[in-house]
Design a protein around this motif. Sequence first.
Motif, PDB file in Angstrom:
ATOM      1  N   SER A 210      55.976  65.374  72.399  1.00 41.60           N
ATOM      2  CA  SER A 210      55.879  66.796  72.724  1.00 41.60           C
ATOM      3  C   SER A 210      55.224  66.987  74.090  1.00 41.60           C
ATOM      4  O   SER A 210      55.568  67.908  74.814  1.00 41.60           O
ATOM      5  CB  SER A 210      55.118  67.553  71.641  1.00 41.60           C
ATOM      6  N   ALA A 211      54.313  66.097  74.477  1.00 47.11           N
ATOM      7  CA  ALA A 211      53.716  66.188  75.806  1.00 47.11           C
ATOM      8  C   ALA A 211      54.767  65.907  76.867  1.00 47.11           C
ATOM      9  O   ALA A 211      54.824  66.571  77.903  1.00 47.11           O
ATOM     10  CB  ALA A 211      52.560  65.200  75.937  1.00 47.11           C
ATOM     11  N   LYS A 212      55.648  64.932  76.626  1.00 48.83           N
ATOM     12  CA  LYS A 212      56.719  64.612  77.563  1.00 48.83           C
ATOM     13  C   LYS A 212      57.711  65.772  77.648  1.00 48.83           C
ATOM     14  O   LYS A 212      58.192  66.094  78.719  1.00 48.83           O
ATOM     15  CB  LYS A 212      57.422  63.339  77.075  1.00 48.83           C
ATOM     16  N   ALA A 213      57.986  66.411  76.512  1.00 41.41           N
ATOM     17  CA  ALA A 213      58.868  67.578  76.514  1.00 41.41           C
ATOM     18  C   ALA A 213      58.232  68.698  77.317  1.00 41.41           C
ATOM     19  O   ALA A 213      58.910  69.401  78.062  1.00 41.41           O
ATOM     20  CB  ALA A 213      59.150  68.032  75.079  1.00 41.41           C
ATOM     21  N   GLN A 214      56.939  68.854  77.171  1.00 40.49           N
ATOM     22  CA  GLN A 214      56.223  69.877  77.935  1.00 40.49           C
ATOM     23  C   GLN A 214      56.321  69.570  79.422  1.00 40.49           C
ATOM     24  O   GLN A 214      56.493  70.465  80.234  1.00 40.49           O
ATOM     25  CB  GLN A 214      54.762  69.910  77.504  1.00 40.49           C
ATOM     26  N   ASP A 215      56.215  68.288  79.791  1.00 39.57           N
ATOM     27  CA  ASP A 215      56.294  67.907  81.190  1.00 39.57           C
ATOM     28  C   ASP A 215      57.607  68.362  81.824  1.00 39.57           C
ATOM     29  O   ASP A 215      57.612  68.898  82.920  1.00 39.57           O
ATOM     30  CB  ASP A 215      56.150  66.386  81.355  1.00 39.57           C
ATOM     31  N   ILE A 216      58.718  68.133  81.150  1.00 41.68           N
ATOM     32  CA  ILE A 216      60.001  68.516  81.751  1.00 41.68           C
ATOM     33  C   ILE A 216      60.141  70.038  81.808  1.00 41.68           C
ATOM     34  O   ILE A 216      60.806  70.572  82.683  1.00 41.68           O
ATOM     35  CB  ILE A 216      61.208  67.860  81.045  1.00 41.68           C
ATOM     36  N   GLU A 217      59.473  70.735  80.892  1.00 40.08           N
ATOM     37  CA  GLU A 217      59.522  72.202  80.918  1.00 40.08           C
ATOM     38  C   GLU A 217      58.824  72.747  82.162  1.00 40.08           C
ATOM     39  O   GLU A 217      59.207  73.779  82.683  1.00 40.08           O
ATOM     40  CB  GLU A 217      58.862  72.788  79.663  1.00 40.08           C
ATOM     41  N   THR A 218      57.812  72.047  82.653  1.00 42.38           N
ATOM     42  CA  THR A 218      57.071  72.507  83.824  1.00 42.38           C
ATOM     43  C   THR A 218      57.431  71.727  85.082  1.00 42.38           C
ATOM     44  O   THR A 218      56.879  71.980  86.145  1.00 42.38           O
ATOM     45  CB  THR A 218      55.552  72.381  83.582  1.00 42.38           C
ATOM     46  N   ALA A 219      58.347  70.774  84.979  1.00 40.16           N
ATOM     47  CA  ALA A 219      58.693  69.906  86.096  1.00 40.16           C
ATOM     48  C   ALA A 219      59.765  70.517  86.987  1.00 40.16           C
ATOM     49  O   ALA A 219      60.559  71.353  86.555  1.00 40.16           O
ATOM     50  CB  ALA A 219      59.186  68.559  85.569  1.00 40.16           C
ATOM     51  N   ALA A 220      59.764  70.062  88.211  1.00 41.12           N
ATOM     52  CA  ALA A 220      60.863  70.329  89.132  1.00 41.12           C
ATOM     53  C   ALA A 220      61.458  68.970  89.470  1.00 41.12           C
ATOM     54  O   ALA A 220      60.751  68.058  89.896  1.00 41.12           O
ATOM     55  CB  ALA A 220      60.368  71.019  90.385  1.00 41.12           C
ATOM     56  N   ILE A 221      62.750  68.821  89.237  1.00 35.75           N
ATOM     57  CA  ILE A 221      63.435  67.563  89.491  1.00 35.75           C
ATOM     58  C   ILE A 221      64.380  67.781  90.665  1.00 35.75           C
ATOM     59  O   ILE A 221      65.195  68.702  90.642  1.00 35.75           O
ATOM     60  CB  ILE A 221      64.222  67.106  88.246  1.00 35.75           C
TER      61      ILE A 221
END
Length: 145
Positions: free
Chosen positions: A19-30
């Motif tokens: 869930s932390a990794k999922a949160q990361d992509i939610e706030t990430a810019a790729i």
Amino acid sequence: MKILSLLFLTIFLGNGCDSAKAQDIETAAIEYTANTRGFYQKITVKNQMLTVSKDRDGNDKPIPTKISDADWKELLDCFKKVELDSLSKFKAPTEKRFHDGAAIANLKIIIKDKNYETNSFDHGFPPKEIKKFVNTITLLAKEKN
């Protein structure tokens, strides 16, 4: 009893990591960029939106397109397997970019003001550790254009 407690904690903490990794992509810019003298493409993924720019000067105004839930889930699954701290250590499998045989590509992931960036690699031939992730991003960009 100790084994049961340990097993429970392992499962509980393991789910927290996902869930932390999922949160990361939610706030990430790729950002995936590929360019040569006559070609430029910048694909940006942020907040389940995808933009593709073909103007290296930034004069065009690309229209963000929503990524479908199914495609977003696939991208999320690929993102979970990316080791961000190792991103700069991955080796490119080919060197066609050195003699104009392929566009020079880079992948940058920005999470909470921290940049994770690859070394340059050939467009279409990403390092094996991020191959599925990069190919998913580029495929989404092809589908949207």
